[in-house]
Design a protein around this motif. Structure first.
Motif, mmCIF file in Angstrom:
data_model
loop_
_atom_site.group_PDB
_atom_site.id
_atom_site.type_symbol
_atom_site.label_atom_id
_atom_site.label_comp_id
_atom_site.label_asym_id
_atom_site.label_seq_id
_atom_site.Cartn_x
_atom_site.Cartn_y
_atom_site.Cartn_z
ATOM 1 N N VAL A 92 0.835 -1.198 0.000
ATOM 2 C CA VAL A 92 0.000 0.000 0.000
ATOM 3 C C VAL A 92 0.876 1.257 0.000
ATOM 4 O O VAL A 92 0.635 2.219 -0.730
ATOM 5 C CB VAL A 92 -0.959 -0.002 1.210
ATOM 6 N N ILE A 93 1.904 1.204 0.836
ATOM 7 C CA ILE A 93 2.796 2.367 0.920
ATOM 8 C C ILE A 93 3.459 2.618 -0.438
ATOM 9 O O ILE A 93 3.504 3.745 -0.937
ATOM 10 C CB ILE A 93 3.852 2.162 2.029
ATOM 11 N N ILE A 94 3.903 1.505 -1.060
ATOM 12 C CA ILE A 94 4.557 1.650 -2.368
ATOM 13 C C ILE A 94 3.561 2.217 -3.382
ATOM 14 O O ILE A 94 3.870 3.159 -4.121
ATOM 15 C CB ILE A 94 5.125 0.286 -2.850
ATOM 16 N N ILE A 95 2.320 1.626 -3.341
ATOM 17 C CA ILE A 95 1.294 2.104 -4.274
ATOM 18 C C ILE A 95 1.030 3.586 -4.046
ATOM 19 O O ILE A 95 0.998 4.383 -4.969
ATOM 20 C CB ILE A 95 -0.018 1.280 -4.135
ATOM 21 N N PHE A 96 0.910 3.936 -2.720
ATOM 22 C CA PHE A 96 0.641 5.335 -2.403
ATOM 23 C C PHE A 96 1.728 6.224 -2.990
ATOM 24 O O PHE A 96 1.451 7.232 -3.653
ATOM 25 C CB PHE A 96 0.576 5.531 -0.878
ATOM 26 N N PHE A 97 2.993 5.791 -2.791
ATOM 27 C CA PHE A 97 4.075 6.649 -3.258
ATOM 28 C C PHE A 97 4.158 6.708 -4.784
ATOM 29 O O PHE A 97 4.399 7.766 -5.357
ATOM 30 C CB PHE A 97 5.416 6.209 -2.644
ATOM 31 N N GLN A 99 1.579 6.287 -6.788
ATOM 32 C CA GLN A 99 0.459 7.139 -7.192
ATOM 33 C C GLN A 99 0.815 8.602 -6.990
ATOM 34 O O GLN A 99 0.557 9.453 -7.821
ATOM 35 C CB GLN A 99 -0.800 6.810 -6.371
ATOM 36 N N PHE A 100 1.412 8.830 -5.792
ATOM 37 C CA PHE A 100 1.772 10.206 -5.463
ATOM 38 C C PHE A 100 2.756 10.740 -6.500
ATOM 39 O O PHE A 100 2.649 11.873 -6.958
ATOM 40 C CB PHE A 100 2.389 10.258 -4.064
ATOM 41 N N ASN A 101 3.685 9.852 -6.899
ATOM 42 C CA ASN A 101 4.649 10.263 -7.927
ATOM 43 C C ASN A 101 3.934 10.629 -9.213
ATOM 44 O O ASN A 101 4.259 11.614 -9.865
ATOM 45 C CB ASN A 101 5.656 9.152 -8.186
ATOM 46 N N HIS A 102 2.930 9.775 -9.559
ATOM 47 C CA HIS A 102 2.153 10.071 -10.777
ATOM 48 C C HIS A 102 1.493 11.427 -10.670
ATOM 49 O O HIS A 102 1.551 12.241 -11.574
ATOM 50 C CB HIS A 102 1.102 8.995 -11.009
ATOM 51 N N LEU A 103 0.886 11.624 -9.471
ATOM 52 C CA LEU A 103 0.201 12.902 -9.236
ATOM 53 C C LEU A 103 1.176 14.055 -9.378
ATOM 54 O O LEU A 103 0.918 15.029 -10.093
ATOM 55 C CB LEU A 103 -0.381 12.910 -7.821
ATOM 56 N N ALA A 104 2.304 13.876 -8.711
ATOM 57 C CA ALA A 104 3.312 14.933 -8.741
ATOM 58 C C ALA A 104 3.775 15.166 -10.172
ATOM 59 O O ALA A 104 3.866 16.312 -10.638
ATOM 60 C CB ALA A 104 4.494 14.555 -7.866
ATOM 61 N N SER A 160 1.022 16.884 -12.124
ATOM 62 C CA SER A 160 0.874 18.312 -11.848
ATOM 63 C C SER A 160 2.084 19.088 -12.344
ATOM 64 O O SER A 160 1.954 20.228 -12.784
ATOM 65 C CB SER A 160 0.610 18.563 -10.361
ATOM 66 N N LEU A 161 3.245 18.438 -12.307
ATOM 67 C CA LEU A 161 4.441 19.104 -12.848
ATOM 68 C C LEU A 161 4.272 19.379 -14.339
ATOM 69 O O LEU A 161 4.541 20.488 -14.822
ATOM 70 C CB LEU A 161 5.667 18.223 -12.648
ATOM 71 N N ILE A 162 3.783 18.324 -15.061
ATOM 72 C CA ILE A 162 3.585 18.476 -16.509
ATOM 73 C C ILE A 162 2.569 19.574 -16.786
ATOM 74 O O ILE A 162 2.778 20.431 -17.635
ATOM 75 C CB ILE A 162 3.138 17.131 -17.143
ATOM 76 N N LEU A 163 1.470 19.555 -15.973
ATOM 77 C CA LEU A 163 0.434 20.577 -16.146
ATOM 78 C C LEU A 163 1.010 21.978 -15.932
ATOM 79 O O LEU A 163 0.788 22.892 -16.738
ATOM 80 C CB LEU A 163 -0.694 20.341 -15.143
ATOM 81 N N ALA A 164 1.774 22.090 -14.831
ATOM 82 C CA ALA A 164 2.381 23.387 -14.518
ATOM 83 C C ALA A 164 3.281 23.830 -15.667
ATOM 84 O O ALA A 164 3.299 25.002 -16.065
ATOM 85 C CB ALA A 164 3.180 23.286 -13.229
#
Ligand SMILES: *[C@@H]1O[C@H](CO)[C@@H](O)[C@H](O)[C@H]1NC(C)=O
Ligand SMILES: *[C@@H]1O[C@H](CO)[C@@H](O)[C@H](O)[C@H]1NC(C)=O
Ligand SMILES: *[C@@H]1O[C@H](CO)[C@@H](O)[C@H](O)[C@H]1NC(C)=O
Ligand SMILES: CC(=O)N[C@H]1CO[C@H](CO)[C@@H](O)[C@@H]1O
Length: 242
Positions: free
Chosen positions: A14-19, A21-26, A29-33
């Protein structure tokens, strides 16, 4: 009944998935920015509007009158007269096209006076464009005029600045004596200027001037201009304001 059991391994999953996912999110958002940054930095140039010059009905010169006038002028030999007649009749020029008042006279009037009258008639399109969009002439930052052969002093750009009361620090350019290519060149010049000068409004006046430029000789390639060009002009508004 469902129970979710977290043992040691699934918790780390779960922790790995969270991270991840979080990386994907990050990353997303980086790409969007980045895209937003690029868009805000990009030098977009917008075409606001344009108007075309419509000559007064009194300037209409039917094909038959044009042919008659060239015959009466005594400047052309029979081969040239035949050539002009053939080209005019097949070129798509209509009976409602316009030539400036000087060409309506017999013999033609080629004076600078006649040329300036034609130029001032075409200038009316600038007024139409300004009133249509309720634009104050003082808000124009860049002015480019385009005319094939007429290159008066004061320049066409100066004439417009004075007539419409543009700002004294307007960046003005008058392209003359470049033939038809000046139309494209003036758009390209406006685009380049708008890439450098932020938050600006550019006005382009691209016009034809026939009064003093009717060719009176017998070289066929030069005669073509008499048959293909008529009164005309366009006013174009470009901007880089969002
Ligand atoms: C121009 O008018 C003449 C005479 O009315 C006519 O014969 C000719 O077809 C017209 N040409 C065009 C292009 O409309
Ligand atoms: C020359 O200019 C004057 C004054 O603007 C005008 O009245 C006259 O008709 C012009 N002549 C020609 C041939 O255009
Ligand atoms: C620019 O001026 C030339 C000469 O008057 C003309 O032939 C050309 O069509 C003009 N360009 C445009 C886009 O109207
Ligand atoms: C040839 C010509 O008319 N050049 C003029 C173009 O416009 C600038 C600015 O109005 C004038 O300074 C030039 O003399």
């Amino acid at each position: 009944m469902k129970t979710i059991i977290f043992d040691q391994t699934s918790l780390s999953d779960v922790i790995i998935i969270f991270f991840t996912q979080f990386n994907h999110l990050a990353a997303t958002s980086l790409i969007l920015a980045f895209i937003i940054y690029i868009l805000s930095k990009s030098n977009r140039v917008y075409l606001l509007d344009f108007t075309c010059f419509l000559a007064p009905d009194s300037d209409r010169l039917p094909i038959s009158t044009f042919i008659e006038h060239t015959e009466f002028s005594g400047k052309y030999n029979t081969i040239s007269l035949d050539f002009q007649r053939k080209v005019v009749e097949r070129s798509g020029i209509g009976n409602e096209t316009c030539l400036p008042p000087g060409i309506h006279f017999l013999p033609f009037v080629y004076s600078l006076n006649a040329t300036m009258e034609e130029v001032k008639t075409v200038f009316s399109l600038v007024k139409n464009l300004m009133t249509k969009h309720n634009i104050n002439p003082r808000s124009i930052d860049i002015l480019i005029t385009n005319c094939s052969l007429t290159s008066p002093t004061p320049s066409l750009a100066s004439l417009i600045i004075n007539k419409f009361g543009l700002r004294s620090n307007v960046k003005s350019f008058n392209l003359s004596g470049m033939g038809c290519s000046a139309g494209i060149l003036s758009i390209s010049l406006a685009r380049d200027l708008l890439k450098v000068h932020k938050n600006s409004l550019a006005l382009i006046l691209s016009m034809e001037s026939m009064s003093s430029n009717v060719y009176q000789g017998n070289v066929k390639s030069m005669l073509l201009a008499n048959c293909l060009f008529r009164m005309g002009g366009a006013g174009i508004l470009l901007s880089n304001k969002k």
